[in-house]
Design a protein around this motif. Structure first.
Motif, PDB file in Angstrom:
ATOM      1  N   CYS A   1      -4.760   3.851 -11.107  1.00 57.16           N
ATOM      2  CA  CYS A   1      -3.812   3.838  -9.988  1.00 57.16           C
ATOM      3  C   CYS A   1      -4.271   2.859  -8.920  1.00 57.16           C
ATOM      4  N   GLU A   2      -3.330   2.037  -8.449  1.00 56.02           N
ATOM      5  CA  GLU A   2      -3.664   1.072  -7.390  1.00 56.02           C
ATOM      6  C   GLU A   2      -4.208   1.761  -6.148  1.00 56.02           C
ATOM      7  N   LYS A   3      -4.946   1.023  -5.379  1.00 53.74           N
ATOM      8  CA  LYS A   3      -5.461   1.512  -4.094  1.00 53.74           C
ATOM      9  C   LYS A   3      -4.325   1.492  -3.066  1.00 53.74           C
ATOM     10  N   PRO A   4      -4.357   2.298  -2.041  1.00 56.38           N
ATOM     11  CA  PRO A   4      -5.145   3.509  -1.922  1.00 56.38           C
ATOM     12  C   PRO A   4      -4.631   4.561  -2.899  1.00 56.38           C
TER      13      PRO A   4
ATOM     14  N   SER B   1       4.175   7.003  -3.535  1.00 55.95           N
ATOM     15  CA  SER B   1       4.481   7.646  -4.818  1.00 55.95           C
ATOM     16  C   SER B   1       3.277   7.736  -5.760  1.00 55.95           C
ATOM     17  N   HIS B   2       2.103   7.292  -5.325  1.00 53.11           N
ATOM     18  CA  HIS B   2       0.945   7.275  -6.239  1.00 53.11           C
ATOM     19  C   HIS B   2       0.580   8.669  -6.752  1.00 53.11           C
ATOM     20  N   ALA B   3       0.547   9.655  -5.857  1.00 54.65           N
ATOM     21  CA  ALA B   3       0.093  10.993  -6.274  1.00 54.65           C
ATOM     22  C   ALA B   3       1.070  11.606  -7.277  1.00 54.65           C
ATOM     23  N   ALA B   4       2.358  11.544  -6.960  1.00 61.55           N
ATOM     24  CA  ALA B   4       3.354  12.176  -7.841  1.00 61.55           C
ATOM     25  C   ALA B   4       3.334  11.536  -9.228  1.00 61.55           C
ATOM     26  N   TYR B   5       3.231  10.196  -9.278  1.00 57.24           N
ATOM     27  CA  TYR B   5       3.205   9.535 -10.588  1.00 57.24           C
ATOM     28  C   TYR B   5       1.901   9.811 -11.331  1.00 57.24           C
ATOM     29  N   SER B   6       0.810   9.866 -10.595  1.00 56.02           N
ATOM     30  CA  SER B   6      -0.483  10.149 -11.257  1.00 56.02           C
ATOM     31  C   SER B   6      -0.443  11.534 -11.900  1.00 56.02           C
TER      32      SER B   6
ATOM     33  N   CYS C   1       7.030  -2.431 -10.952  1.00 50.14           N
ATOM     34  CA  CYS C   1       6.873  -3.795 -11.483  1.00 50.14           C
ATOM     35  C   CYS C   1       6.979  -4.851 -10.381  1.00 50.14           C
ATOM     36  N   GLY C   2       6.154  -4.740  -9.356  1.00 48.17           N
ATOM     37  CA  GLY C   2       6.197  -5.684  -8.237  1.00 48.17           C
ATOM     38  C   GLY C   2       5.097  -6.719  -8.299  1.00 48.17           C
ATOM     39  N   ARG C   3       4.644  -7.119  -7.103  1.00 53.22           N
ATOM     40  CA  ARG C   3       3.686  -8.226  -6.993  1.00 53.22           C
ATOM     41  C   ARG C   3       2.369  -7.956  -7.712  1.00 53.22           C
ATOM     42  N   ILE C   4       1.764  -6.786  -7.454  1.00 51.82           N
ATOM     43  CA  ILE C   4       0.434  -6.563  -8.044  1.00 51.82           C
ATOM     44  C   ILE C   4       0.540  -6.322  -9.557  1.00 51.82           C
ATOM     45  N   ALA C   5       1.682  -5.795 -10.001  1.00 53.77           N
ATOM     46  CA  ALA C   5       1.860  -5.608 -11.450  1.00 53.77           C
ATOM     47  C   ALA C   5       1.863  -6.966 -12.164  1.00 53.77           C
TER      48      ALA C   5
ATOM     49  N   TYR D   1       8.308   0.766 -16.291  1.00 51.95           N
ATOM     50  CA  TYR D   1       9.346   1.454 -15.535  1.00 51.95           C
ATOM     51  C   TYR D   1       9.231   1.040 -14.077  1.00 51.95           C
ATOM     52  N   SER D   2      10.373   0.793 -13.451  1.00 52.58           N
ATOM     53  CA  SER D   2      10.401   0.557 -12.015  1.00 52.58           C
ATOM     54  C   SER D   2      11.638   1.253 -11.484  1.00 52.58           C
ATOM     55  N   ARG D   3      11.703   1.450 -10.174  1.00 49.90           N
ATOM     56  CA  ARG D   3      12.826   2.220  -9.618  1.00 49.90           C
ATOM     57  C   ARG D   3      14.162   1.542  -9.907  1.00 49.90           C
ATOM     58  N   ARG D   4      14.199   0.229  -9.783  1.00 49.51           N
ATOM     59  CA  ARG D   4      15.453  -0.501 -10.003  1.00 49.51           C
ATOM     60  C   ARG D   4      15.436  -1.152 -11.387  1.00 49.51           C
ATOM     61  N   ALA D   5      16.585  -1.025 -12.078  1.00 49.43           N
ATOM     62  CA  ALA D   5      16.695  -1.558 -13.442  1.00 49.43           C
ATOM     63  C   ALA D   5      16.459  -3.068 -13.463  1.00 49.43           C
ATOM     64  N   VAL D   6      16.959  -3.761 -12.446  1.00 44.83           N
ATOM     65  CA  VAL D   6      16.834  -5.215 -12.441  1.00 44.83           C
ATOM     66  C   VAL D   6      15.361  -5.635 -12.387  1.00 44.83           C
ATOM     67  N   THR D   7      14.557  -4.862 -11.669  1.00 46.16           N
ATOM     68  CA  THR D   7      13.134  -5.201 -11.543  1.00 46.16           C
ATOM     69  C   THR D   7      12.429  -5.047 -12.890  1.00 46.16           C
ATOM     70  N   VAL D   8      12.704  -3.952 -13.564  1.00 47.05           N
ATOM     71  CA  VAL D   8      12.022  -3.734 -14.849  1.00 47.05           C
ATOM     72  C   VAL D   8      12.553  -4.708 -15.910  1.00 47.05           C
TER      73      VAL D   8
ATOM     74  N   MET E   1      -9.835   0.034  -7.317  1.00 50.90           N
ATOM     75  CA  MET E   1     -10.547  -0.611  -6.196  1.00 50.90           C
ATOM     76  C   MET E   1     -11.337  -1.749  -6.807  1.00 50.90           C
ATOM     77  N   LYS E   2     -10.794  -2.963  -6.732  1.00 48.82           N
ATOM     78  CA  LYS E   2     -11.257  -4.057  -7.592  1.00 48.82           C
ATOM     79  C   LYS E   2     -12.609  -4.705  -7.267  1.00 48.82           C
ATOM     80  N   PRO E   3     -13.036  -4.827  -5.962  1.00 46.02           N
ATOM     81  CA  PRO E   3     -14.196  -5.707  -5.697  1.00 46.02           C
ATOM     82  C   PRO E   3     -15.445  -5.441  -6.532  1.00 46.02           C
TER      83      PRO E   3
HETATM   84  N1  NAP Z   1      -5.602  -4.603  -6.103  1.00 40.75           N
HETATM   85  C1  NAP Z   1      -5.070  -5.568  -5.353  1.00 40.75           C
HETATM   86  O1  NAP Z   1      -5.558  -6.690  -5.289  1.00 40.75           O
HETATM   87  C2  NAP Z   1      -3.807  -5.281  -4.597  1.00 40.75           C
HETATM   88  C3  NAP Z   1      -3.138  -6.317  -3.943  1.00 40.75           C
HETATM   89  C4  NAP Z   1      -1.934  -6.035  -3.333  1.00 40.75           C
HETATM   90  C5  NAP Z   1      -1.422  -4.748  -3.357  1.00 40.75           C
HETATM   91  N2  NAP Z   1      -2.126  -3.753  -3.972  1.00 40.75           N
HETATM   92  C6  NAP Z   1      -1.619  -2.371  -4.021  1.00 40.75           C
HETATM   93  O2  NAP Z   1      -0.637  -2.325  -5.051  1.00 40.75           O
HETATM   94  C7  NAP Z   1       0.413  -1.433  -4.701  1.00 40.75           C
HETATM   95  C8  NAP Z   1       1.731  -2.167  -4.801  1.00 40.75           C
HETATM   96  O3  NAP Z   1       1.720  -3.267  -3.931  1.00 40.75           O
HETATM   97  P1  NAP Z   1       2.648  -4.547  -4.197  1.00 40.75           P
HETATM   98  O4  NAP Z   1       2.199  -5.577  -3.246  1.00 40.75           O
HETATM   99  O5  NAP Z   1       2.665  -4.879  -5.648  1.00 40.75           O
HETATM  100  O6  NAP Z   1       4.065  -3.970  -3.738  1.00 40.75           O
HETATM  101  P2  NAP Z   1       5.494  -4.446  -4.275  1.00 40.75           P
HETATM  102  O7  NAP Z   1       5.483  -5.907  -4.544  1.00 40.75           O
HETATM  103  O8  NAP Z   1       6.492  -3.899  -3.325  1.00 40.75           O
HETATM  104  O9  NAP Z   1       5.603  -3.724  -5.690  1.00 40.75           O
HETATM  105  C9  NAP Z   1       5.847  -2.381  -5.866  1.00 40.75           C
HETATM  106  C10 NAP Z   1       6.958  -2.274  -6.905  1.00 40.75           C
HETATM  107  O10 NAP Z   1       7.121  -0.926  -7.259  1.00 40.75           O
HETATM  108  C11 NAP Z   1       8.508  -0.605  -7.350  1.00 40.75           C
HETATM  109  N3  NAP Z   1       8.620   0.690  -6.708  1.00 40.75           N
HETATM  110  C12 NAP Z   1       8.435   0.982  -5.410  1.00 40.75           C
HETATM  111  N4  NAP Z   1       8.537   2.302  -5.212  1.00 40.75           N
HETATM  112  C13 NAP Z   1       8.785   2.852  -6.426  1.00 40.75           C
HETATM  113  C14 NAP Z   1       8.978   4.166  -6.863  1.00 40.75           C
HETATM  114  N5  NAP Z   1       8.931   5.215  -6.034  1.00 40.75           N
HETATM  115  N6  NAP Z   1       9.186   4.363  -8.173  1.00 40.75           N
HETATM  116  C15 NAP Z   1       9.223   3.327  -9.040  1.00 40.75           C
HETATM  117  N7  NAP Z   1       9.077   2.054  -8.681  1.00 40.75           N
HETATM  118  C16 NAP Z   1       8.840   1.814  -7.370  1.00 40.75           C
HETATM  119  C17 NAP Z   1       9.278  -1.676  -6.598  1.00 40.75           C
HETATM  120  O11 NAP Z   1      10.280  -2.212  -7.422  1.00 40.75           O
HETATM  121  P3  NAP Z   1      11.808  -1.720  -7.443  1.00 40.75           P
HETATM  122  O12 NAP Z   1      12.028  -0.789  -6.255  1.00 40.75           O
HETATM  123  O13 NAP Z   1      12.577  -2.980  -7.353  1.00 40.75           O
HETATM  124  O14 NAP Z   1      11.913  -1.040  -8.761  1.00 40.75           O
HETATM  125  C18 NAP Z   1       8.268  -2.791  -6.341  1.00 40.75           C
HETATM  126  O15 NAP Z   1       8.589  -3.971  -7.039  1.00 40.75           O
HETATM  127  C19 NAP Z   1       0.078  -0.908  -3.297  1.00 40.75           C
HETATM  128  O16 NAP Z   1      -0.552   0.343  -3.401  1.00 40.75           O
HETATM  129  C20 NAP Z   1      -0.907  -1.948  -2.757  1.00 40.75           C
HETATM  130  O17 NAP Z   1      -1.822  -1.392  -1.827  1.00 40.75           O
HETATM  131  C21 NAP Z   1      -3.285  -4.003  -4.609  1.00 40.75           C
END
Ligand code: NAP
Length: 321
Positions: free
Chosen positions: A90-93, A73-78, A9-13, A32-39, A119-121
């Motif tokens: 699944c987000e890129k890559p 973690s993309h492969a394991a979660y997929s 649940c980070g930036r791209i979510a 679901y996210s790794r840290r409870a506070v994030t989710v 892969m959005k474009p």
């Molecule tokens: N399509 C697009 O336009 C675009 C743009 C930017 C990024 N992306 C892609 O999106 C993906 C995420 O990038 P982001 O910028 O959103 O990164 P981010 O802000 O760090 O977000 C990832 C989130 O996932 C959680 N996380 C990390 N590892 C985890 C794990 N093993 N299990 C569960 N939760 C986990 C983290 O939260 P907690 O650890 O706090 O739970 C973190 O908030 C990357 O693959 C990136 O290449 C795509």
């Protein structure tokens, strides 16, 4: 109604949810996210149920998951999601390397479920309109692509800089350039890469020139220069400029050999991820296991190209040693 769960649940979510809000017939059921506070923060903002384990999320009443964690973690979660009976966006890559992607595709084959790399474009209205336009008024066979992106405003604590989290410019940004080159020029035949490393062991800047079945590409990706840019796509009868930022495209100009210049403006809405979500939902409803726009083979080619570029600059991730 397609019911979604989100992992990570980070930036791209958050941007995904901006797109999600613009679409009918989708619901966010659980996150679901790794840290409870994030989710907890995410659910407070966007609704649905907070899950504190992966098992809890996958046991929820959801049709599909959107994986928005970092590439480590993309492969394991997929694979876990597919085996639990959920379609996967699944987000890129898509994965760290081609070997991991092939493991995911094995799970797709076993389950008969949908897997698509986000892969959005190509889903943006500009890109769709541009392709339709040049199908009617061609620029001739395309033989050269030049594109790149360097972002100097990435904060120092960003995971892009962390080797363990599969950071680096080729993985974070270069994968977009790989998409553009493959989409216009076809399969990769050869590659030449140069790059330099930063203090954290990731590639801070890389240039790669590639030979494809259709011609040549010159590409770059980086984190220490302000190089956001246009993409140039060159054919025998004209060339296309996709104006900055080409990976979030809204404007293109086509210049023809006969002197004509055509401008295409097609702004995107809701952050731009809404278009790939609509496509993904349509694929679920049609029973497809892959997208015709980002087919599995294209994901294989994109990560295969980054594998080869990384090998040439000597970038190996800890999980690969
Ligand atoms: N399509 C697009 O336009 C675009 C743009 C930017 C990024 N992306 C892609 O999106 C993906 C995420 O990038 P982001 O910028 O959103 O990164 P981010 O802000 O760090 O977000 C990832 C989130 O996932 C959680 N996380 C990390 N590892 C985890 C794990 N093993 N299990 C569960 N939760 C986990 C983290 O939260 P907690 O650890 O706090 O739970 C973190 O908030 C990357 O693959 C990136 O290449 C795509």
């Amino acid at each position: 109604m397609i019911k979604f769960g989100i992992i990570g649940c980070g930036r791209i979510a958050q941007r995904f949810m901006q797109g999600f809000a613009a679409i009918d017939d989708v619901a966010l059921v659980a996150s679901y996210s790794r840290r409870a506070v994030t989710v907890d923060d995410f659910v407070a903002k966007y609704g649905g149920k907070a899950c504190y384990t992966l098992e809890g999320l996958l046991a929820s009443d959801i049709d599909a998951v959107y994986i928005a964690t970092l590439p480590d973690s993309h492969a394991a979660y997929s694979i876990a999601a597919l085996k639990a009976g959920k379609h996967v966006l699944c987000e890129k890559p898509a994965t760290v390397n081609l070997a991991e992607l092939d493991e995911v595709l094995k799970a797709v084959k076993e389950t008969g479920l949908l897997f698509m790399e986000g892969m959005k474009p190509p889903f943006y209205p500009l890109y769709t309109k541009l392709k339709a336009y040049i199908a009617n008024d061609p620029i001739g066979p395309v033989g050269y692509v030049r594109a790149g992106s360097a972002v100097a405003d990435c904060p120092p604590d960003h995971p892009n800089y962390t080797l363990d989290l599969v950071g680096g410019s080729l993985m974070g940004i270069g994968i977009y350039e790989a998409f553009l080159a493959i989409d216009w020029l076809g399969d990769l035949q050869d590659i030449q890469t140069m790059g330099r490393f930063g203090d954290t062991g990731i590639d801070m800047f890389a240039i790669f020139q590639t030979l494809h079945t259709g011609g040549y590409a010159q590409l770059y990706a980086g984190f220490d220069m302000h190089g956001k840019g246009d993409a140039l796509i060159v054919g025998t009868l004209g060339h296309i400029t996709i104006h900055k930022n080409w990976w979030n495209p809204a404007k293109a100009t086509i210049d023809y050999l006969d002197g004509r210049s055509v401008e295409i403006n097609e702004p995107f809405t809701a952050g731009g991820l809404n278009y790939e979500i609509v496509h993904f939902c349509h694929l679920i409803k049609s029973g497809a296991t892959e997208s015709p726009i980002i087919p599995h083979q294209m994901s294989r080619q994109m990560i295969g190209m980054i594998d080869r570029a990384r090998a040439q600059v000597g970038l190996v991730y800890p999980s690969e040693k």
